[in-house]
Design an enzyme around this catalytic site. Structure first.
Site, PDB file in Angstrom:
ATOM      1  N   ASP A   1     -12.032   3.476 -11.862  1.00  0.00           N
ATOM      2  CA  ASP A   1     -11.521   4.740 -12.402  1.00  0.00           C
ATOM      3  C   ASP A   1     -11.506   4.724 -13.921  1.00  0.00           C
ATOM      4  O   ASP A   1     -11.840   5.725 -14.569  1.00  0.00           O
ATOM      5  CB  ASP A   1     -10.106   5.013 -11.866  1.00  0.00           C
ATOM      6  CG  ASP A   1     -10.133   5.505 -10.430  1.00  0.00           C
ATOM      7  OD1 ASP A   1     -11.179   6.018 -10.003  1.00  0.00           O
ATOM      8  OD2 ASP A   1      -9.114   5.354  -9.736  1.00  0.00           O
TER       9      ASP A   1
ATOM     10  N   ARG B   1     -12.742  -0.759  -1.274  1.00  0.00           N
ATOM     11  CA  ARG B   1     -11.619  -1.393  -0.597  1.00  0.00           C
ATOM     12  C   ARG B   1     -10.793  -0.317   0.080  1.00  0.00           C
ATOM     13  O   ARG B   1     -10.310   0.594  -0.582  1.00  0.00           O
ATOM     14  CB  ARG B   1     -10.790  -2.130  -1.656  1.00  0.00           C
ATOM     15  CG  ARG B   1      -9.848  -3.122  -1.091  1.00  0.00           C
ATOM     16  CD  ARG B   1      -9.233  -3.924  -2.198  1.00  0.00           C
ATOM     17  NE  ARG B   1      -8.325  -3.135  -3.029  1.00  0.00           N
ATOM     18  CZ  ARG B   1      -7.333  -3.658  -3.711  1.00  0.00           C
ATOM     19  NH1 ARG B   1      -7.128  -4.963  -3.698  1.00  0.00           N
ATOM     20  NH2 ARG B   1      -6.558  -2.908  -4.444  1.00  0.00           N
TER      21      ARG B   1
ATOM     22  N   ASP C   1      -7.068   0.274 -12.252  1.00  0.00           N
ATOM     23  CA  ASP C   1      -8.260   0.446 -11.413  1.00  0.00           C
ATOM     24  C   ASP C   1      -9.500   0.457 -12.303  1.00  0.00           C
ATOM     25  O   ASP C   1      -9.737   1.405 -13.062  1.00  0.00           O
ATOM     26  CB  ASP C   1      -8.146   1.762 -10.624  1.00  0.00           C
ATOM     27  CG  ASP C   1      -9.246   1.871  -9.584  1.00  0.00           C
ATOM     28  OD1 ASP C   1     -10.439   1.777  -9.960  1.00  0.00           O
ATOM     29  OD2 ASP C   1      -8.937   2.022  -8.400  1.00  0.00           O
TER      30      ASP C   1
ATOM     31  N   THR D   1      -5.836  -0.862   4.475  1.00  0.00           N
ATOM     32  CA  THR D   1      -5.980  -2.231   5.004  1.00  0.00           C
ATOM     33  C   THR D   1      -6.333  -3.243   3.913  1.00  0.00           C
ATOM     34  O   THR D   1      -6.226  -4.451   4.128  1.00  0.00           O
ATOM     35  CB  THR D   1      -7.112  -2.282   6.043  1.00  0.00           C
ATOM     36  OG1 THR D   1      -8.343  -1.963   5.375  1.00  0.00           O
ATOM     37  CG2 THR D   1      -6.882  -1.281   7.164  1.00  0.00           C
TER      38      THR D   1
HETATM   39  C1  PRP Z   1     -12.253  -2.630  -6.844  1.00  0.00           C
HETATM   40  C2  PRP Z   1     -12.940  -3.697  -7.680  1.00  0.00           C
HETATM   41  C3  PRP Z   1     -13.403  -4.671  -6.643  1.00  0.00           C
HETATM   42  C4  PRP Z   1     -12.297  -4.594  -5.611  1.00  0.00           C
HETATM   43  C5  PRP Z   1     -11.402  -5.785  -5.807  1.00  0.00           C
HETATM   44  O1  PRP Z   1     -13.177  -1.787  -6.299  1.00  0.00           O
HETATM   45  O2  PRP Z   1     -13.975  -3.200  -8.483  1.00  0.00           O
HETATM   46  O3  PRP Z   1     -14.638  -4.334  -6.063  1.00  0.00           O
HETATM   47  O4  PRP Z   1     -11.564  -3.402  -5.868  1.00  0.00           O
HETATM   48  O5  PRP Z   1     -10.443  -5.838  -4.814  1.00  0.00           O
HETATM   49  P1  PRP Z   1     -10.429  -6.972  -3.695  1.00  0.00           P
HETATM   50  O6  PRP Z   1     -10.680  -8.261  -4.382  1.00  0.00           O
HETATM   51  O7  PRP Z   1      -9.040  -6.865  -3.127  1.00  0.00           O
HETATM   52  O8  PRP Z   1     -11.476  -6.630  -2.672  1.00  0.00           O
HETATM   53  P2  PRP Z   1     -12.763  -0.507  -5.424  1.00  0.00           P
HETATM   54  O9  PRP Z   1     -12.645  -0.864  -3.997  1.00  0.00           O
HETATM   55  O10 PRP Z   1     -11.577   0.150  -6.056  1.00  0.00           O
HETATM   56  O11 PRP Z   1     -14.047   0.409  -5.531  1.00  0.00           O
HETATM   57  P3  PRP Z   1     -14.693   1.109  -6.820  1.00  0.00           P
HETATM   58  O12 PRP Z   1     -15.308   0.027  -7.676  1.00  0.00           O
HETATM   59  O13 PRP Z   1     -15.715   1.996  -6.210  1.00  0.00           O
HETATM   60  O14 PRP Z   1     -13.618   1.852  -7.550  1.00  0.00           O
HETATM   61  N1  URA Z   2      -9.274  -3.165  -7.948  1.00  0.00           N
HETATM   62  C1  URA Z   2      -9.073  -2.793  -9.223  1.00  0.00           C
HETATM   63  O1  URA Z   2      -9.849  -2.005  -9.792  1.00  0.00           O
HETATM   64  N2  URA Z   2      -8.001  -3.283  -9.858  1.00  0.00           N
HETATM   65  C2  URA Z   2      -7.143  -4.124  -9.282  1.00  0.00           C
HETATM   66  O2  URA Z   2      -6.169  -4.547  -9.930  1.00  0.00           O
HETATM   67  C3  URA Z   2      -7.372  -4.509  -7.951  1.00  0.00           C
HETATM   68  C4  URA Z   2      -8.446  -4.014  -7.308  1.00  0.00           C
END
Ligand code: PRP
Ligand code: URA
Length: 209
Positions: A203, A104, A200, A108
């Protein structure tokens, strides 16, 4: 309109509360996500069709039930969805695993795709898309669109925690996709994080912050 299934089982809720706690470390967080995913898939697959088969026990012949219909494919959204794969494979060891890489954009909040590899026969499978967090719904909705573009239609979405905004977006853009969650939280904060959420997920799972 698709259905939203919220799992209120005490074991799931107990484990989720430990995951939410900011003092829960990476190792325990990973183990709990694994356990909850296994418990959730038990309900997610409740409506899978079965057929009668003839078997012979050590005592006599009998008719018994086995899974019928389409085989299963599971599709974690990278990264955090990876944490749900092993728990599910414990119950469905023959499932094939596809991967969709999305992150994400922090400015944006829109999803950016960087990887997609699905099983060759994905369109003939019952597909379960995995991501612990459904926040704005952008990532899940984009992932489902990619999968549909490859001719797949039987899709369900499994999240640990969902915000109402994310549920509404997936329901609007993919009214055919049922959503299964362990908790529906209150809202998103100004950075697009789920409140109260668990922070997160990627993370915390991989110890990157
Ligand atoms: C997080 C999570 C989802 C997304 C959710 O991933 O694991 O994929 O955000 O957010 P949304 O519903 O607003 O799209 P992230 O983009 O942080 O990537 P990662 O799993 O690589 O940390
Ligand atoms: N992605 C995450 O990992 N946590 C949140 O709360 C939203 C997006």
């Amino acid at each position: 309109m698709s259905k939203v299934h919220v799992f209120e089982h005490p074991l799931i809720q107990h484990k989720l509360s430990i995951m939410r706690d900011k003092n829960t470390g990476c190792k325990e967080f990973r183990a709990l996500l694994d356990e909850i995913s296994m418990l959730m898939v038990f309900e997610v697959t409740r409506d899978l069709p079965t057929e009668d088969v003839e078997i012979e026990t050590p005592i006599c012949k009998t008719k018994s039930k086995m899974l019928a219909g389409k085989p299963i494919g599971i599709i974690p959204i990278l990264r955090a969805g990876l944490g749900m794969v092993d728990g599910i494979l414990q119950l469905i060891p023959n499932a094939k695993v596809g991967h969709i890489g999305l992150y994400r954009d922090p400015e944006t909040l829109e999803p950016v795709e960087y990887y997609c590899k699905l099983p060759e026969d994905a369109q003939h499978r019952e597909l379960i898309v995995l991501d612990p967090m459904l926040a704005t719904g952008g990532s899940a909705s984009a992932a489902i669109s990619f999968i549909k573009k490859r001719g797949c239609n039987n899709i369900r979405l499994v999240n640990l925690i969902a915000a109402p905004e994310g549920i509404a977006r997936v329901q609007k853009e993919h009214p055919d996709v049922d959503i299964y969650v362990a908790a529906q939280d209150e809202c998103l904060n100004e950075h697009g994080y789920i409140m109260p959420g668990l922070g997160d997920a990627g993370d915390r799972l991989f110890g990157t912050k």
